[in-house]
Design an enzyme around this catalytic site. Structure first.
Site, PDB file in Angstrom:
ATOM      1  N   ASP A   1       1.322  -1.276   0.054  1.00  0.00           N
ATOM      2  CA  ASP A   1       0.383  -0.319  -0.085  1.00  0.00           C
ATOM      3  C   ASP A   1       1.072   1.210   0.171  1.00  0.00           C
ATOM      4  O   ASP A   1       2.105   1.008   0.541  1.00  0.00           O
ATOM      5  CB  ASP A   1      -0.777   0.034   0.885  1.00  0.00           C
TER       6      ASP A   1
ATOM      7  N   ASP B   1      -0.130   5.603   0.759  1.00  0.00           N
ATOM      8  CA  ASP B   1      -0.965   5.625   1.841  1.00  0.00           C
ATOM      9  C   ASP B   1      -0.782   5.237   3.578  1.00  0.00           C
ATOM     10  O   ASP B   1      -0.824   4.186   3.702  1.00  0.00           O
ATOM     11  CB  ASP B   1      -2.155   7.011   1.970  1.00  0.00           C
TER      12      ASP B   1
END
Length: 222
Positions: free
Chosen positions: A10, A12
């Site tokens: 991922d 953020d």
């Protein structure tokens, strides 16, 4: 630990800690419309969610076209505020070690393309990934497993041969539903909360000594 052929990240809150900046952008946007949100509300309704879901939660009385314009404004504010991003400790070293052993890398994110380009450039990770999956552009973003399943398919590896790194409930659900061993980063939630959400391991950053086992499981590309 199984033999590892791919790492899926991922962005953020995982490769760089961005929630405080997103909170500031959301608060700024809501203030323009006479609304407010606190950290708890942000964590529940915004963090890790797709923009489609965020629009529905923050502006339920607006239509889809208005949601698009409002969230585009929010993302522009984020990029304006996110000028001094840094990668989480150990992230660059882990990816370099993986690439040296032929391990494939994927980015799987709900962030829009402009934000992804901005963040990767800011933290020096542009061009580091074999593929980027933009969950926000898919028919079913996180927490659906489709983004991670798509990443696995593009890399040509099975879930049992890969590890995912996440920080939010939607991301954890997406990765675990895809059958991935999932390491959670405690940038936004506690270790206890992340393990309760299904993470196999929770760490503060990529320098955690427990990830040494991960490097030992890297295999040379066939």
């Amino acid at each position: 630990m199984p033999r590892i052929k791919a790492l899926l990240f991922d962005l953020d809150g995982t490769l760089t800690h961005t929630d405080p900046i997103h909170l500031r952008a959301v608060q700024h946007l809501l203030a323009e419309h006479g609304l407010t949100i606190d950290e708890d509300g942000f964590r529940e309704h915004v963090s890790g969610q797709s923009n489609v879901e965020i629009g529905l939660r923050l502006f339920p009385c607006h239509d889809t076209d208005a949601h698009v314009a409002l969230l585009n404004r929010k993302e522009a504010l984020f990029r304006e505020f996110a000028m001094d991003l840094v990668p989480l400790a150990g992230a660059a070293e882990l990816m370099a070690a993986a690439r040296a052993q032929g391990v494939k890398l994927a980015l799987v994110t709900n962030a829009p393309r402009e934000n992804v380009d901005h963040m990767l450039g800011a933290i020096g990770f542009a061009g580091h990934f074999d593929t980027i999956v933009y969950g926000d552009e898919m028919s079913r973003p996180k927490p659906d497993p489709l983004p991670y399943l798509t990443g696995l398919q593009r890399l040509g590896v099975e879930a049992a041969e890969a590890v995912a790194f996440e920080d939010s409930p939607p991301g954890l659900l997406s990765a675990t539903r895809a059958g991935l061993f999932t390491v959670a980063l405690t940038t936004t939630r506690s270790e206890q909360d992340l393990l309760a959400l299904g993470a196999d391991l929770a760490v503060a950053d990529f320098a955690d000594p427990r990830l040494v086992l991960l490097r030992e499981a890297f295999v040379l590309e066939d």
